[in-house]
Scaffold this motif. Structure first.
Motif, short mmCIF file in Angstrom:
data_model
loop_
_atom_site.label_atom_id
_atom_site.label_comp_id
_atom_site.label_asym_id
_atom_site.label_seq_id
_atom_site.Cartn_x
_atom_site.Cartn_y
_atom_site.Cartn_z
N CYS A 202 24.74 -44.41 -17.61
CA CYS A 202 25.25 -43.60 -18.72
C CYS A 202 26.53 -44.28 -19.20
CB CYS A 202 25.52 -42.18 -18.25
SG CYS A 202 26.33 -41.14 -19.47
N LEU A 203 26.51 -44.81 -20.40
CA LEU A 203 27.64 -45.57 -20.95
C LEU A 203 28.24 -44.85 -22.14
CD1 LEU A 203 26.00 -49.12 -21.02
CD2 LEU A 203 27.46 -48.17 -19.22
N GLY A 204 29.52 -45.04 -22.35
CA GLY A 204 30.13 -44.42 -23.52
C GLY A 204 31.55 -44.87 -23.76
N ILE A 205 32.10 -44.36 -24.83
CA ILE A 205 33.50 -44.60 -25.19
C ILE A 205 34.21 -43.26 -25.20
CG2 ILE A 205 35.08 -45.39 -27.00
CD1 ILE A 205 32.85 -47.27 -27.97
N ILE A 206 35.30 -43.17 -24.46
CA ILE A 206 36.10 -41.95 -24.42
C ILE A 206 37.45 -42.24 -25.08
CG2 ILE A 206 37.22 -40.22 -22.97
CD1 ILE A 206 35.08 -40.69 -20.88
N LYS A 207 37.81 -41.41 -26.02
CA LYS A 207 39.10 -41.54 -26.71
C LYS A 207 39.77 -40.17 -26.78
CE LYS A 207 41.12 -43.49 -30.92
NZ LYS A 207 40.82 -44.11 -32.25
N LYS A 208 40.96 -40.10 -26.20
CA LYS A 208 41.73 -38.85 -26.17
C LYS A 208 40.90 -37.70 -25.58
CE LYS A 208 44.72 -40.05 -30.06
NZ LYS A 208 45.22 -39.65 -31.41
N GLY A 209 40.19 -38.03 -24.51
CA GLY A 209 39.45 -37.02 -23.78
C GLY A 209 38.13 -36.60 -24.41
N ARG A 210 37.72 -37.28 -25.48
CA ARG A 210 36.46 -36.94 -26.16
C ARG A 210 35.56 -38.17 -26.23
NH1 ARG A 210 36.38 -32.20 -29.02
NH2 ARG A 210 34.77 -33.02 -30.40
N ILE A 211 34.27 -37.95 -26.06
CA ILE A 211 33.31 -39.04 -26.16
C ILE A 211 33.10 -39.39 -27.64
CG2 ILE A 211 30.89 -39.71 -25.81
CD1 ILE A 211 30.89 -38.16 -23.23
N LYS A 212 33.13 -40.68 -27.93
CA LYS A 212 32.91 -41.17 -29.28
C LYS A 212 31.59 -41.93 -29.43
CE LYS A 212 36.78 -39.62 -30.90
NZ LYS A 212 36.79 -38.57 -31.96
N ALA A 213 31.03 -42.34 -28.32
CA ALA A 213 29.72 -43.00 -28.32
C ALA A 213 29.10 -42.79 -26.95
CB ALA A 213 29.86 -44.49 -28.61
N LEU A 214 27.78 -42.63 -26.92
CA LEU A 214 27.10 -42.34 -25.66
C LEU A 214 25.70 -42.96 -25.66
CD1 LEU A 214 27.36 -40.70 -22.96
CD2 LEU A 214 26.13 -38.85 -24.14
N GLY A 215 25.36 -43.59 -24.54
CA GLY A 215 24.04 -44.19 -24.44
C GLY A 215 23.49 -44.11 -23.02
N PHE A 216 22.17 -43.91 -22.91
CA PHE A 216 21.48 -43.92 -21.62
C PHE A 216 20.52 -45.10 -21.62
CE2 PHE A 216 21.41 -39.02 -22.20
CZ PHE A 216 22.76 -38.93 -21.90
N TYR A 217 20.43 -45.78 -20.49
CA TYR A 217 19.47 -46.88 -20.40
C TYR A 217 18.83 -46.91 -19.03
CZ TYR A 217 22.61 -49.74 -17.49
OH TYR A 217 23.37 -50.22 -16.45
N MET A 218 17.77 -47.68 -18.91
CA MET A 218 17.08 -47.90 -17.65
C MET A 218 16.51 -49.30 -17.66
SD MET A 218 13.36 -46.11 -18.27
CE MET A 218 12.65 -47.19 -17.03
N VAL A 219 16.05 -49.76 -16.51
CA VAL A 219 15.39 -51.06 -16.42
C VAL A 219 13.91 -50.82 -16.25
CG1 VAL A 219 15.18 -53.23 -15.16
CG2 VAL A 219 17.43 -52.16 -15.45
N ARG A 220 13.11 -51.27 -17.20
CA ARG A 220 11.66 -51.07 -17.13
C ARG A 220 11.06 -51.98 -16.06
NH1 ARG A 220 8.59 -51.75 -22.51
NH2 ARG A 220 6.98 -50.69 -21.30
N GLU A 221 9.83 -51.65 -15.67
CA GLU A 221 9.15 -52.43 -14.65
C GLU A 221 9.02 -53.90 -15.04
OE1 GLU A 221 8.04 -49.56 -15.90
OE2 GLU A 221 8.15 -48.19 -14.17
N LYS A 222 8.90 -54.15 -16.34
CA LYS A 222 8.73 -55.52 -16.81
C LYS A 222 10.07 -56.25 -16.92
CE LYS A 222 5.61 -56.09 -20.06
NZ LYS A 222 4.81 -55.87 -21.29
N ASN A 223 11.09 -55.68 -16.26
CA ASN A 223 12.40 -56.30 -16.17
C ASN A 223 13.05 -56.49 -17.54
OD1 ASN A 223 14.54 -57.24 -14.63
ND2 ASN A 223 13.93 -59.37 -14.89
N GLU A 224 13.05 -55.42 -18.32
CA GLU A 224 13.78 -55.44 -19.58
C GLU A 224 14.59 -54.16 -19.68
OE1 GLU A 224 10.88 -55.69 -22.66
OE2 GLU A 224 10.35 -53.59 -22.56
#
Length: 294
Positions: A202-224
């Motif tokens: 779970c990745l994101g940008i926090i500025k002044k205690g608030r999230i400004k961008a958020l992303g979820f990712y995973m690694v697929r079986e095919k290694n991507e």
């Protein structure tokens, strides 16, 4: 006359033989085979012919206690046995329709998979939704890129993440499920916490205690690297979030990135086009099918 058999680890060699020419030899089934055999919540079965030979197989995955997902239908094209797909699918459907807990029975496929689409439509499945499947092949670089001033970090604060997610436009479009690869899971707090926050994906940008961008990712079986969710308050924040995901892809020696986007998510479709993502053949190529339960 065909019979149903429970798949075991001993069937690996036969599965590899059946799938070696599917999707130009790039089928993901051998990569998930062991996990599917060991899945106690779902069921992985095969069809054997009169001689006891495995001629096809299919997987039932329970994405929740109430939601069933059918995937991985494959048959031996050289066997000459007809009706394998219908036989396997009807086995699962007959089993599910008598389970009062089941609320949805679904599957997804690529729009060019004409044979599977035709089969499931005859059974009664209908297209519930279309999404855009996009991929990106990373340029070959001598070193991992460094983006100065990039503010993206791993976010562990569950409340902060869930509050932002639920307010976002992208999340509101996901009533039919969140993509974890090509399987749609019902969106719940536990899913986000267990699959992304606790795993550090779970990745994101926090500025002044608030999230400004958020992303979820995973690694697929095919290694991507597969992006399950992506949202930002501005183009600048979106660019930084993508840069970090791209950097992670390089660090893990993966060659590709993949994302599946809701058609009405105009910002995400625009951003990923700018980032260089493309469709394999055309737009609206990811099809979600649903079997109406009466």
């Amino acid at each position: 006359m065909m019979k149903i058999k429970k798949m075991t680890l001993k069937d690996r060699k036969r599965v590899i033989d059946i799938t070696k020419n599917i999707w130009d030899g790039d089928d993901y089934l051998p990569l998930v085979f062991d996990k599917w055999v060991k899945d106690k919540k779902g069921e992985f079965v095969g069809a054997i012919d009169e001689k006891g030979k495995l001629v096809g197989f299919e997987k039932l995955t329970m994405v929740s206690e109430n939601d069933a997902w059918i995937e991985g239908l494959r048959k031996d094209l050289k066997s000459g046995v007809k009706g394998v797909g219908k036989f396997l699918s009807n086995y699962f459907i007959e089993k599910l329709k008598n389970d009062k807990k089941i609320k949805t029975i679904r599957f997804s496929t690529y729009f060019r998979n004409v044979e599977s689409i035709g089969l499931f439509q005859k059974i009664g499945f209908k297209v519930l939704e279309r999404r855009n499947n996009k991929f990106y092949t990373l340029p070959k670089l001598k070193s991992i890129p460094v983006y100065k001033g990039n503010r993206v970090e791993i976010i562990k604060d569950e409340k902060l993440v869930l509050d932002y997610f639920k307010r976002s436009k992208s999340a509101k479009l996901l009533k039919n499920g969140l993509n974890i690869s090509w399987v749609l899971h019902p969106v719940t707090d536990d899913l986000i916490i267990d699959e992304f926050i606790k795993t550090g994906k779970c990745l994101g940008i926090i500025k002044k205690g608030r999230i400004k961008a958020l992303g979820f990712y995973m690694v697929r079986e095919k290694n991507e690297l597969f992006i399950s969710y992506f949202s930002a308050d501005s183009d600048r924040y979106a660019k930084e979030l993508f840069q970090k995901m791209k950097q992670i892809t390089y660090i893990n020696h993966q060659k590709h990135m993949n994302v599946i986007i809701h058609l009405k998510d105009k910002e995400c479709n625009r951003w990923f086009k700018q980032f260089g993502f493309r469709s394999w053949e055309e737009e609206e190529d990811f099809l979600l099918f649903d079997l109406p339960i009466k």
